[in-house]
Write an enzyme that holds these catalytic residues in place. Structure first.
Site, short mmCIF file in Angstrom:
data_model
loop_
_atom_site.label_atom_id
_atom_site.label_comp_id
_atom_site.label_asym_id
_atom_site.label_seq_id
_atom_site.Cartn_x
_atom_site.Cartn_y
_atom_site.Cartn_z
N GLU A 132 92.66 -21.17 35.77
CA GLU A 132 92.16 -19.95 36.39
C GLU A 132 91.20 -20.26 37.53
O GLU A 132 91.21 -19.57 38.56
CB GLU A 132 91.50 -19.07 35.33
CG GLU A 132 92.51 -18.48 34.35
CD GLU A 132 91.88 -17.67 33.24
OE1 GLU A 132 92.40 -16.59 32.92
OE2 GLU A 132 90.86 -18.13 32.67
N GLU A 152 96.77 -20.83 26.70
CA GLU A 152 96.10 -20.00 25.70
C GLU A 152 97.02 -19.52 24.57
O GLU A 152 96.60 -19.50 23.40
CB GLU A 152 95.43 -18.79 26.38
CG GLU A 152 94.15 -19.12 27.12
CD GLU A 152 94.39 -19.55 28.57
OE1 GLU A 152 93.42 -19.58 29.35
OE2 GLU A 152 95.56 -19.87 28.90
#
Length: 278
Positions: A132, A152
């Protein structure tokens, strides 16, 4: 690290702090941010997240900074996201979602107020929140040993700090979904083929490659570069015609800047420009 002003040079310098795990140095108009938590592959905990936000705020307030390089310490990892060690995980998924940082992971992945270029120097694993942070950068230079992924789902979590929404905007839909729905890791060359990574080089050539990009940014008018970054980051929700009509502060400053006059003079006089930055 703490920042201070060198009285002789007027430059912002960094003063070592033995407990700091994210460092900032500023030299020759370039800020370098290093996440140095190698014992957890440069994963970010709450303290590091707060420190990163403070660093970006400091950089935003410093008109002398014209480019930023962000990287991870060591050779194994850029950043593997949130610190998932037993001592660091103290929130459920719902609690994390309810307390999301408006600036995104590392204070960068969703930040829209930073009007200077950010270059990600990806030296190793860029996973989860680390990916990110990469998606929050403008230019991405990676070692051929780097690996990228929004992993994730493999630990029952979600890339809530912009990863899901940013990736589908930065690469083709099926390529993005192929990563998001599997949590798989991709090599640097594959990410370059998707259009996310600007350049892939052998690990021992990474610093030289990053410096080439920095030099190219610094060759441009600071006012123009700030205007470009602001125009892109603050108009993504508009059509091109609508975006063109916005009188953004950096745009108006660039159009009436000393840089704009110096650039024309230098071109006419066949010499490199000397940018006032105003």
């Amino acid at each position: 690290m703490t920042a201070s002003i060198d009285e002789k040079s007027g430059q912002t310098i960094s003063v070592p702090n033995t407990v700091d795990q994210v460092t900032l140095t500023i030299e020759n108009h370039v800020a370098t941010v290093v996440i140095d938590r190698q014992h957890v592959l440069n994963a970010v905990d709450g303290t590091a997240q707060a420190r990163l936000n403070d660093i970006w705020n400091q950089i935003e307030a410093d008109p002398d900074v014209r480019a930023v390089v962000i990287t991870g310490a060591g050779t194994r990892a850029f950043c593997v996201g949130a610190d998932m060690s037993a001592s660091a995980v103290d929130k459920t998924g719902l609690q994390y979602w309810a307390e999301l940082d408006p600036n995104g992971f590392g204070g960068l992945s969703l930040r829209t107020s930073l009007d200077i270029p950010v270059i990600a120097r990806v030296n190793g694993y860029a996973l989860g929140g680390g990916m990110e942070i990469v998606l929050g950068a403008d230019i991405i230079v990676a070692a051929d040993t780097a690996r990228f992924g929004l992993t994730e789902p493999r630990v029952g979590r979600l890339a809530l700090d912009g990863g899901i929404h940013q990736l589908v905007r930065r690469v083709p839909y099926t390529q993005a979904m192929g990563m998001l729905l599997t949590g798989r890791k991709a090599e640097a060359a594959e990410m370059q083929s998707m259009g996310l990574v600007n350049e892939v080089v052998p690990a021992d050539e990474l610093d030289a490659a990053v410096q080439r990009w920095v030099d190219q940014v610094l060759a441009c008018s600071p006012s123009s570069v700030r205007a470009v970054k602001q125009m892109v980051s603050r108009t993504s929700h508009l059509s091109a015609a609508e975006a063109r009509g916005l009188r953004l502060p950096a745009l108006m400053a660039a159009l009436d800047s000393e840089d704009s006059a110096e650039g024309v003079r230098a071109f006419q006089e066949k010499r490199p420009p000397v940018w006032p930055g105003r």
